[in-house]
Design a protein around this motif. Structure first.
Motif, PDB file in Angstrom:
ATOM      1  N   LEU A   1      26.941  67.224  20.407  1.00 56.63           N
ATOM      2  CA  LEU A   1      25.697  66.884  21.095  1.00 56.63           C
ATOM      3  C   LEU A   1      24.539  66.721  20.113  1.00 56.63           C
ATOM      4  O   LEU A   1      23.677  65.868  20.288  1.00 56.63           O
ATOM      5  CB  LEU A   1      25.354  67.964  22.127  1.00 56.63           C
ATOM      6  N   THR A   2      24.517  67.551  19.062  1.00 55.11           N
ATOM      7  CA  THR A   2      23.463  67.459  18.049  1.00 55.11           C
ATOM      8  C   THR A   2      23.487  66.089  17.378  1.00 55.11           C
ATOM      9  O   THR A   2      22.449  65.436  17.217  1.00 55.11           O
ATOM     10  CB  THR A   2      23.644  68.554  16.977  1.00 55.11           C
TER      11      THR A   2
ATOM     12  N   LYS B   1      13.666  62.951   4.882  1.00 56.07           N
ATOM     13  CA  LYS B   1      12.974  64.134   5.398  1.00 56.07           C
ATOM     14  C   LYS B   1      12.837  64.058   6.921  1.00 56.07           C
ATOM     15  O   LYS B   1      12.980  65.058   7.621  1.00 56.07           O
ATOM     16  CB  LYS B   1      11.595  64.274   4.735  1.00 56.07           C
ATOM     17  N   LYS B   2      12.573  62.852   7.415  1.00 51.03           N
ATOM     18  CA  LYS B   2      12.437  62.677   8.862  1.00 51.03           C
ATOM     19  C   LYS B   2      13.743  62.981   9.591  1.00 51.03           C
ATOM     20  O   LYS B   2      13.761  63.670  10.612  1.00 51.03           O
ATOM     21  CB  LYS B   2      11.988  61.248   9.179  1.00 51.03           C
ATOM     22  N   ILE B   3      14.848  62.466   9.051  1.00 55.45           N
ATOM     23  CA  ILE B   3      16.128  62.665   9.724  1.00 55.45           C
ATOM     24  C   ILE B   3      16.576  64.122   9.605  1.00 55.45           C
ATOM     25  O   ILE B   3      17.224  64.665  10.502  1.00 55.45           O
ATOM     26  CB  ILE B   3      17.208  61.703   9.166  1.00 55.45           C
ATOM     27  N   ALA B   4      16.208  64.800   8.506  1.00 53.01           N
ATOM     28  CA  ALA B   4      16.532  66.227   8.349  1.00 53.01           C
ATOM     29  C   ALA B   4      15.757  67.062   9.367  1.00 53.01           C
ATOM     30  O   ALA B   4      16.293  68.003   9.953  1.00 53.01           O
ATOM     31  CB  ALA B   4      16.214  66.690   6.924  1.00 53.01           C
ATOM     32  N   CYS B   5      14.483  66.707   9.581  1.00 46.60           N
ATOM     33  CA  CYS B   5      13.670  67.395  10.588  1.00 46.60           C
ATOM     34  C   CYS B   5      14.248  67.195  11.985  1.00 46.60           C
ATOM     35  O   CYS B   5      14.339  68.133  12.779  1.00 46.60           O
ATOM     36  CB  CYS B   5      12.235  66.865  10.564  1.00 46.60           C
ATOM     37  N   THR B   6      14.622  65.965  12.250  1.00 48.99           N
ATOM     38  CA  THR B   6      15.166  65.640  13.568  1.00 48.99           C
ATOM     39  C   THR B   6      16.461  66.390  13.823  1.00 48.99           C
ATOM     40  O   THR B   6      16.695  66.906  14.920  1.00 48.99           O
ATOM     41  CB  THR B   6      15.429  64.130  13.684  1.00 48.99           C
ATOM     42  N   LYS B   7      17.320  66.457  12.810  1.00 49.61           N
ATOM     43  CA  LYS B   7      18.589  67.185  12.934  1.00 49.61           C
ATOM     44  C   LYS B   7      18.332  68.651  13.223  1.00 49.61           C
ATOM     45  O   LYS B   7      18.995  69.271  14.054  1.00 49.61           O
ATOM     46  CB  LYS B   7      19.406  67.029  11.646  1.00 49.61           C
ATOM     47  N   SER B   8      17.334  69.241  12.555  1.00 47.83           N
ATOM     48  CA  SER B   8      17.001  70.649  12.752  1.00 47.83           C
ATOM     49  C   SER B   8      16.565  70.919  14.184  1.00 47.83           C
ATOM     50  O   SER B   8      17.037  71.859  14.832  1.00 47.83           O
ATOM     51  CB  SER B   8      15.880  71.059  11.786  1.00 47.83           C
ATOM     52  N   ILE B   9      15.670  70.068  14.700  1.00 44.97           N
ATOM     53  CA  ILE B   9      15.175  70.242  16.062  1.00 44.97           C
ATOM     54  C   ILE B   9      16.278  69.998  17.085  1.00 44.97           C
ATOM     55  O   ILE B   9      16.456  70.765  18.037  1.00 44.97           O
ATOM     56  CB  ILE B   9      13.984  69.298  16.324  1.00 44.97           C
ATOM     57  N   ALA B  10      17.060  68.935  16.869  1.00 44.55           N
ATOM     58  CA  ALA B  10      18.141  68.607  17.793  1.00 44.55           C
ATOM     59  C   ALA B  10      19.174  69.725  17.853  1.00 44.55           C
ATOM     60  O   ALA B  10      19.617  70.130  18.933  1.00 44.55           O
ATOM     61  CB  ALA B  10      18.815  67.296  17.371  1.00 44.55           C
ATOM     62  N   SER B  11      19.553  70.235  16.684  1.00 48.35           N
ATOM     63  CA  SER B  11      20.562  71.287  16.609  1.00 48.35           C
ATOM     64  C   SER B  11      20.128  72.539  17.356  1.00 48.35           C
ATOM     65  O   SER B  11      20.891  73.111  18.141  1.00 48.35           O
ATOM     66  CB  SER B  11      20.839  71.623  15.145  1.00 48.35           C
TER      67      SER B  11
ATOM     68  N   PRO C   1      19.697  60.071  16.838  1.00 50.23           N
ATOM     69  CA  PRO C   1      19.032  58.763  16.918  1.00 50.23           C
ATOM     70  C   PRO C   1      17.903  58.694  17.947  1.00 50.23           C
ATOM     71  O   PRO C   1      16.783  58.270  17.606  1.00 50.23           O
ATOM     72  CB  PRO C   1      20.190  57.817  17.274  1.00 50.23           C
ATOM     73  N   PRO C   2      18.128  59.122  19.215  1.00 51.12           N
ATOM     74  CA  PRO C   2      17.017  59.039  20.182  1.00 51.12           C
ATOM     75  C   PRO C   2      15.849  59.956  19.843  1.00 51.12           C
ATOM     76  O   PRO C   2      14.688  59.585  20.023  1.00 51.12           O
ATOM     77  CB  PRO C   2      17.667  59.441  21.519  1.00 51.12           C
ATOM     78  N   LEU C   3      16.145  61.145  19.323  1.00 52.16           N
ATOM     79  CA  LEU C   3      15.065  62.066  18.953  1.00 52.16           C
ATOM     80  C   LEU C   3      14.285  61.542  17.758  1.00 52.16           C
ATOM     81  O   LEU C   3      13.068  61.739  17.661  1.00 52.16           O
ATOM     82  CB  LEU C   3      15.633  63.456  18.631  1.00 52.16           C
ATOM     83  N   LEU C   4      14.982  60.880  16.844  1.00 55.88           N
ATOM     84  CA  LEU C   4      14.320  60.317  15.667  1.00 55.88           C
ATOM     85  C   LEU C   4      13.262  59.316  16.089  1.00 55.88           C
ATOM     86  O   LEU C   4      12.162  59.273  15.540  1.00 55.88           O
ATOM     87  CB  LEU C   4      15.360  59.646  14.762  1.00 55.88           C
ATOM     88  N   MET C   5      13.578  58.495  17.099  1.00 54.90           N
ATOM     89  CA  MET C   5      12.623  57.500  17.595  1.00 54.90           C
ATOM     90  C   MET C   5      11.487  58.140  18.386  1.00 54.90           C
ATOM     91  O   MET C   5      10.365  57.647  18.396  1.00 54.90           O
ATOM     92  CB  MET C   5      13.356  56.476  18.462  1.00 54.90           C
ATOM     93  N   MET C   6      11.794  59.271  19.048  1.00 49.06           N
ATOM     94  CA  MET C   6      10.763  59.965  19.825  1.00 49.06           C
ATOM     95  C   MET C   6       9.785  60.706  18.930  1.00 49.06           C
ATOM     96  O   MET C   6       8.565  60.665  19.137  1.00 49.06           O
ATOM     97  CB  MET C   6      11.422  60.945  20.801  1.00 49.06           C
TER      98      MET C   6
END
Length: 334
Positions: free
Chosen positions: A149-150, A66-76, A155-160
């Protein structure tokens, strides 16, 4: 209680309210002028609020997925908006130049050919279609760079966004993009683009294409093709990535594929169901704003905003729970 009175609206009050709302008018005009950036803005707004809430609320699903799916959504959406901001503005401004002085950028025969049956070229459906090919098409052109770019930002956004002790020693300082001032060369670039777009519109094939498909749901077709290309490119980038853990790749890939498939199919279904209500809205909007000099531009904005809002709402609100739930189950598939 103070009551403000808008003296600029028509004296007839039957269609006041939403149809005369200044924010609606600004939004529709912006959608008509820069559909790609409007769509990216809708995605950014929904992805940073509605979608993370929906994903994190998904029952019986691995928290890390769920965390990585959220991060992908925001990054994209963040990457998409920034790319569209810098890539679409010159195109939108170039088309504005053509709108104001078509005779400067288009052949007389082209103007005559596209204006057929309309008061002016700017009110011609064929001309609107031809120019929207460029304004919406920029999203399709930038789909692959956006996916690259997404994937790189996950990875960096996931840690942030979701800091964890085990990430402390492995975190890296994010690279800062240099902000380049385009003020000195922007006008020249816009002028060259206007001339280039004019030469393409002058081609007979483009004019025939515009006449043939100007009454179709071309805006949604372009947005759907862009989403499909973006997803396929993203899947390829994730599969090759060395920074995303292998046990997280499959759920992320399936989440993207399921979301896009459901979004596109659901988008067309909802668009069809809303066909009559949309026609009624346009009719009422026209009656309420019949004296507006750019009425056709606002109506064009409605046709661009509709699929953007439909696809955005489906993709960022309704589908995340389903896609995240199903994607999590793919970990058991070998």
């Amino acid at each position: 209680m103070k009551v403000s009175i808008n003296t600029n609206v028509n004296k007839k009050t039957s269609f006041k309210g939403i149809y005369n709302n200044k924010f609606l008018l600004k939004g529709l005009k912006f959608a008509a002028q820069n559909g790609a950036l409007f769509s990216a803005g809708v995605s950014l707004t929904l992805s940073t609020a509605a979608r993370p809430i929906a994903i994190m609320a998904t029952p019986k699903t691995d928290k890390e997925d769920k965390k990585i799916a959220c991060t992908k959504s925001i990054a994209s959406s963040l990457v998409g908006y920034m790319i569209m901001l810098f890539a679409s503005m010159p195109v939108a401004d170039a088309v504005k130049k053509i709108d104001k002085e078509p005779q400067k950028y288009l052949k007389q025969q082209t103007i005559k050919n596209l204006q057929t049956g309309s008061e002016s070229l700017s009110k011609s459906k064929s001309y609107m279609f031809a120019t929207q090919l460029f304004k919406l098409g920029i999203g399709f052109v930038m789909a692959i760079p956006k996916s690259i770019l997404t994937c790189a930002l996950i990875p960096p956004l996931l840690m942030m966004i979701f800091p964890h002790k085990k990430h402390k020693n492995s975190s890296q300082n994010p690279s800062h993009s240099k902000i380049i001032s385009f003020k000195g060369i922007y006008n020249n670039a816009s002028e060259h683009l206007a001339k280039g777009i004019g030469k393409i519109v002058d081609k007979g094939k483009i004019q025939n294409l515009s006449k043939k498909f100007c009454d179709t749901n071309f805006a949604q077709h372009i947005m759907s093709m862009t989403d499909a290309l973006l997803t396929l490119s993203f899947v390829k980038q994730v599969s090759k990535s060395k920074k995303i853990k292998n046990d997280r790749k499959k759920p992320l890939i399936y989440n993207s594929l399921i979301s896009t498939a459901l979004c596109i199919s659901g988008g067309y279904a909802i668009n069809s169901a809303l066909k009559k209500p949309t026609q009624k809205f346009i009719k009422n909007f026209t009656l309420a704003n019949k004296d507006l000099p750019e009425l056709e531009k606002y109506i064009e904005g409605i046709k661009i905003a509709k699929p953007a809002l439909i696809l955005g709402s489906i993709y960022y609100i309704f589908i995340p729970v389903i896609a995240t739930f199903l994607a999590d189950r793919t970990k058991s598939i070998k």
